[in-house]
Design a protein around this motif. Structure first.
Motif, PDB file in Angstrom:
ATOM      1  N   HIS A 428       0.839  -1.194   0.000  1.00  0.00           N
ATOM      2  CA  HIS A 428       0.000   0.000   0.000  1.00  0.00           C
ATOM      3  C   HIS A 428       0.874   1.245   0.000  1.00  0.00           C
ATOM      4  O   HIS A 428       1.907   1.276   0.670  1.00  0.00           O
ATOM      5  CB  HIS A 428      -0.849  -0.015   1.277  1.00  0.00           C
ATOM      6  CG  HIS A 428      -2.073   0.856   1.252  1.00  0.00           C
ATOM      7  ND1 HIS A 428      -2.866   1.015   0.149  1.00  0.00           N
ATOM      8  CD2 HIS A 428      -2.656   1.604   2.232  1.00  0.00           C
ATOM      9  CE1 HIS A 428      -3.889   1.814   0.447  1.00  0.00           C
ATOM     10  NE2 HIS A 428      -3.776   2.200   1.702  1.00  0.00           N
ATOM     11  N   VAL A 429       0.462   2.272  -0.755  1.00  0.00           N
ATOM     12  CA  VAL A 429       1.151   3.559  -0.695  1.00  0.00           C
ATOM     13  C   VAL A 429       0.098   4.626  -0.423  1.00  0.00           C
ATOM     14  O   VAL A 429      -0.998   4.598  -1.001  1.00  0.00           O
ATOM     15  CB  VAL A 429       1.943   3.864  -1.985  1.00  0.00           C
ATOM     16  CG1 VAL A 429       1.047   3.906  -3.207  1.00  0.00           C
ATOM     17  CG2 VAL A 429       2.731   5.157  -1.834  1.00  0.00           C
ATOM     18  N   PHE A 430       0.445   5.558   0.469  1.00  0.00           N
ATOM     19  CA  PHE A 430      -0.532   6.517   0.984  1.00  0.00           C
ATOM     20  C   PHE A 430       0.113   7.896   0.997  1.00  0.00           C
ATOM     21  O   PHE A 430       1.137   8.110   1.652  1.00  0.00           O
ATOM     22  CB  PHE A 430      -0.916   6.098   2.405  1.00  0.00           C
ATOM     23  CG  PHE A 430      -2.079   6.844   3.002  1.00  0.00           C
ATOM     24  CD1 PHE A 430      -3.336   6.284   3.033  1.00  0.00           C
ATOM     25  CD2 PHE A 430      -1.904   8.097   3.569  1.00  0.00           C
ATOM     26  CE1 PHE A 430      -4.404   6.961   3.605  1.00  0.00           C
ATOM     27  CE2 PHE A 430      -2.952   8.785   4.132  1.00  0.00           C
ATOM     28  CZ  PHE A 430      -4.220   8.213   4.153  1.00  0.00           C
ATOM     29  N   THR A 431      -0.480   8.827   0.250  1.00  0.00           N
ATOM     30  CA  THR A 431       0.055  10.183   0.231  1.00  0.00           C
ATOM     31  C   THR A 431      -0.740  11.059   1.186  1.00  0.00           C
ATOM     32  O   THR A 431      -1.958  10.903   1.337  1.00  0.00           O
ATOM     33  CB  THR A 431       0.013  10.795  -1.184  1.00  0.00           C
ATOM     34  OG1 THR A 431      -1.347  11.040  -1.566  1.00  0.00           O
ATOM     35  CG2 THR A 431       0.666   9.883  -2.189  1.00  0.00           C
ATOM     36  N   THR A 432      -0.052  12.017   1.825  1.00  0.00           N
ATOM     37  CA  THR A 432      -0.725  12.905   2.771  1.00  0.00           C
ATOM     38  C   THR A 432      -0.074  14.278   2.788  1.00  0.00           C
ATOM     39  O   THR A 432       1.150  14.389   2.692  1.00  0.00           O
ATOM     40  CB  THR A 432      -0.745  12.297   4.193  1.00  0.00           C
ATOM     41  OG1 THR A 432      -1.483  13.162   5.058  1.00  0.00           O
ATOM     42  CG2 THR A 432       0.661  12.093   4.732  1.00  0.00           C
ATOM     43  N   GLY A 433      -0.912  15.291   2.890  1.00  0.00           N
ATOM     44  CA  GLY A 433      -0.420  16.661   2.993  1.00  0.00           C
ATOM     45  C   GLY A 433      -0.545  17.212   4.394  1.00  0.00           C
ATOM     46  O   GLY A 433       0.351  17.877   4.905  1.00  0.00           O
ATOM     47  N   ARG A 434      -1.670  16.912   5.040  1.00  0.00           N
ATOM     48  CA  ARG A 434      -1.893  17.393   6.400  1.00  0.00           C
ATOM     49  C   ARG A 434      -1.226  16.497   7.426  1.00  0.00           C
ATOM     50  O   ARG A 434      -0.883  16.940   8.517  1.00  0.00           O
ATOM     51  CB  ARG A 434      -3.395  17.493   6.701  1.00  0.00           C
ATOM     52  CG  ARG A 434      -4.196  18.293   5.688  1.00  0.00           C
ATOM     53  CD  ARG A 434      -3.650  19.682   5.497  1.00  0.00           C
ATOM     54  NE  ARG A 434      -3.761  20.480   6.712  1.00  0.00           N
ATOM     55  CZ  ARG A 434      -3.198  21.672   6.877  1.00  0.00           C
ATOM     56  NH1 ARG A 434      -2.460  22.182   5.919  1.00  0.00           N
ATOM     57  NH2 ARG A 434      -3.359  22.329   8.000  1.00  0.00           N
ATOM     58  N   GLY A 435      -1.065  15.187   7.083  1.00  0.00           N
ATOM     59  CA  GLY A 435      -0.406  14.243   7.984  1.00  0.00           C
ATOM     60  C   GLY A 435      -1.392  13.300   8.645  1.00  0.00           C
ATOM     61  O   GLY A 435      -2.452  13.712   9.118  1.00  0.00           O
ATOM     62  N   THR A 436      -1.051  12.016   8.664  1.00  0.00           N
ATOM     63  CA  THR A 436      -1.841  11.005   9.365  1.00  0.00           C
ATOM     64  C   THR A 436      -0.934   9.823   9.687  1.00  0.00           C
ATOM     65  O   THR A 436      -0.067   9.466   8.878  1.00  0.00           O
ATOM     66  CB  THR A 436      -3.040  10.524   8.523  1.00  0.00           C
ATOM     67  OG1 THR A 436      -3.637   9.380   9.162  1.00  0.00           O
ATOM     68  CG2 THR A 436      -2.616  10.135   7.124  1.00  0.00           C
TER      69      THR A 436
END
Length: 517
Positions: A428-436
């Protein structure tokens, strides 16, 4: 992509020559009076990742980003102004009865040969990136007992079987108190069944039931399914216990040890990169998602497709407003129609709840510069790359071919991740800008930040910093190749993601559109 290059000067990014807005790059934003290298002057303070008007915009004029209309000005907006959500009228969703259908199919990309990873070959032909003992359930009633048993299995049994990576309980809220024969009940039922067949569980999980529930074990593991080995014990029902809790735990542990012996005999072997099944998702998105992280994922996706792998992208409400760009890329009219089918189903599902796709955007998305779901969708689909779309899966369905696959899911991080696992995802790959801190127990999760500031603030949660693209320190192509090699390293077990190291695992969350009784 036009980027003002100097690190210490006001900077913005304009993605398309037709765009009349650009995104502020500077950490902390820019002050009023800031002068950009192209002569633009900020008329007011504008936060990082928010939009600045590149031209005077009249009332009713389209506001354009990605070369597409993301809204219409509700009032005059002066050149150099901060373009705010409240100043835009959101466009209507594209009608589904007049979409381009497989009329701009991309040419087949040149094959990419010679790449491999070290994986676990399963009896059903799939390949796992991890060797995990999975124990699924038929009903929530058994979750407490199973979690107690899993804790003991992990502490008492797992150390004896060093070739097994972990033991995971696939607990969920389904199984009883539900209308199990309702029209849409097939979605959670097939999701539970296909989760148990995930490649990282060896293609087969143990099953713990209660005994009186509506979802019976035979619905989870079909005896006539040739891909599942039921020759060894695989099921225990708690109501079979004669003496209570202690016996339940001992029975589950005995069942687990039999399966652990089998799993421990497995060894990694070299397999072609075509055996990778990558699931892509974004969460906590911002205006940089479609500039840095998602384009890099798209480039890496094309590399994987060239290598013969399977790549899935999802989240219906985050593609709905850009669906016309996807149906045109469909490999055949049949694939295009399948995309329309899933959009239509979800439109009607939302309408039953008196909602529409605009309910998707979060306060964090908006703080990160995304004005509406149209803008968010245009940035979301970038991670699908430039390949033809080869197939479509409904919620809970298992993959049945290689290539670029649209896996229809809600946009909820946890539901999407669950449905991609059911589809057969092994990485799985997961992109985030705000952060998680999102993570999954059944598959490694590669976390990619859209901004360097987040990567620097969360160095022990973010695996790859895509913010380097906005800073001019890396190109999309360079980061795409970096991701491609990182995927293979993680799949081989040579590299562990931060979520794995910290054991950050979100719950399995089923999508159940059917009634609860």
């Amino acid at each position: 992509m036009q980027l003002i290059p100097h690190q210490d000067s006001p900077r913005h990014i304009r993605l398309n020559e037709a765009d009349n807005v650009a995104v502020i790059v500077n950490d902390g934003g820019v002050p009023a009076g800031a002068r950009f290298e192209d002569g633009l002057v900020a008329l007011e303070p504008i936060p990082q990742s928010h939009k600045v008007a590149l031209a005077d915009l009249a009332t009713g004029q389209p506001v354009i980003r990605y070369g597409q209309v993301i809204g219409y000005a509700l009032e005059p907006i002066a050149r150099g102004s901060w373009v705010r959500e409240a100043q835009l009228r959101m466009p209507s969703a594209p009608p589904l009865d007049s979409l381009p259908m497989a009329d701009a199919v991309p040419a087949r990309l040149e094959p990419l040969q010679g790449y491999s990873f070290e994986g676990y070959r399963n009896a059903d032909g799939s390949v796992g990136t991890r060797n995990i003992l999975g124990i699924t359930t038929t009903v929530q009633c058994v979750a407490g007992v199973l979690e107690h048993a899993v804790a003991r299995i992990r502490s008492e049994l797992l150390p004896r079987y060093p070739n097994v990576d972990d033991v995971v309980a696939l607990t969920h809220s389904y199984g009883c108190g539900v209308a199990i024969t309702a029209k849409d009940a097939y979605i959670p039922i097939r999701t539970v069944r296909n989760l148990a067949r995930n490649p990282n569980l060896g293609g087969e999980a143990l099953v713990i039931g209660l005994g009186c529930e509506k979802l019976q074990a035979e619905q989870v593991m079909h005896e006539d399914d040739a891909s599942v080995d039921l020759s060894e014990p695989w099921l225990y029902r708690l109501q079979e216990s004669s003496t209570g809790f202690g016996e339940m735990i001992e029975q589950i542990m005995a069942l687990a040890e039999t399966r652990l012996r089998k799993l421990d005999r497995r060894r990694r072997e070299t397999v072609p990169a075509s055996e990778l099944i990558l699931g892509m998702q974004c969460g906590g998105s911002d205006a940089f998602s479609g500039i840095t992280a998602n384009p890099a994922l798209g480039f890496a996706s094309d590399l994987l497709i060239r290598a013969g792998a399977t790549v899935m992208f999802s989240e219906v409400t985050e593609v709905r407003d850009a669906i016309y760009m996807l149906t045109a890329r469909a490999e055949t009219p049949v694939v295009a129609q399948a995309l329309v089918r899933e959009m239509d189903w979800y439109d009607r599902y939302l309408a039953r709840g008196a909602a529409d796709r605009s309910a998707n955007t979060t306060p964090g998305n908006k703080k990160g510069g995304l004005s509406n779901i149209v803008e968010k969708s245009l940035g979301s689909i970038v991670k699908s790359g430039s390949s033809a779309i080869n197939g479509v899966l409904g919620p809970g369905e298992r993959y049945n071919r290689k290539g670029l696959i649209y896996c229809a899911t809600p946009a909820s991080d946890f539901v999407c991740g669950t449905l991609q696992l059911a589809a057969g995802m092994n990485l799985h790959v997961f992109t985030t800008g705000r952060g998680t801190p999102y993570g999954l127990a059944m598959a490694p999760v590669v976390k990619v930040s859209t901004r360097t500031e987040l990567a620097e603030r969360w160095p022990d949660l973010i695996d790859i910093d895509a913010g380097r693209i906005a800073a001019g320190r890396a190109s999309i192509e360079e980061l795409g190749w970096e991701l491609f090699h990182y995927y293979l390293d993680v799949a081989s077990g040579r590299t562990r993601t931060w979520a794995e190291r910290h054991r950050l695992h979100n719950d399995i969350v089923l999508f159940n559109p059917a009634p609860v009784t």
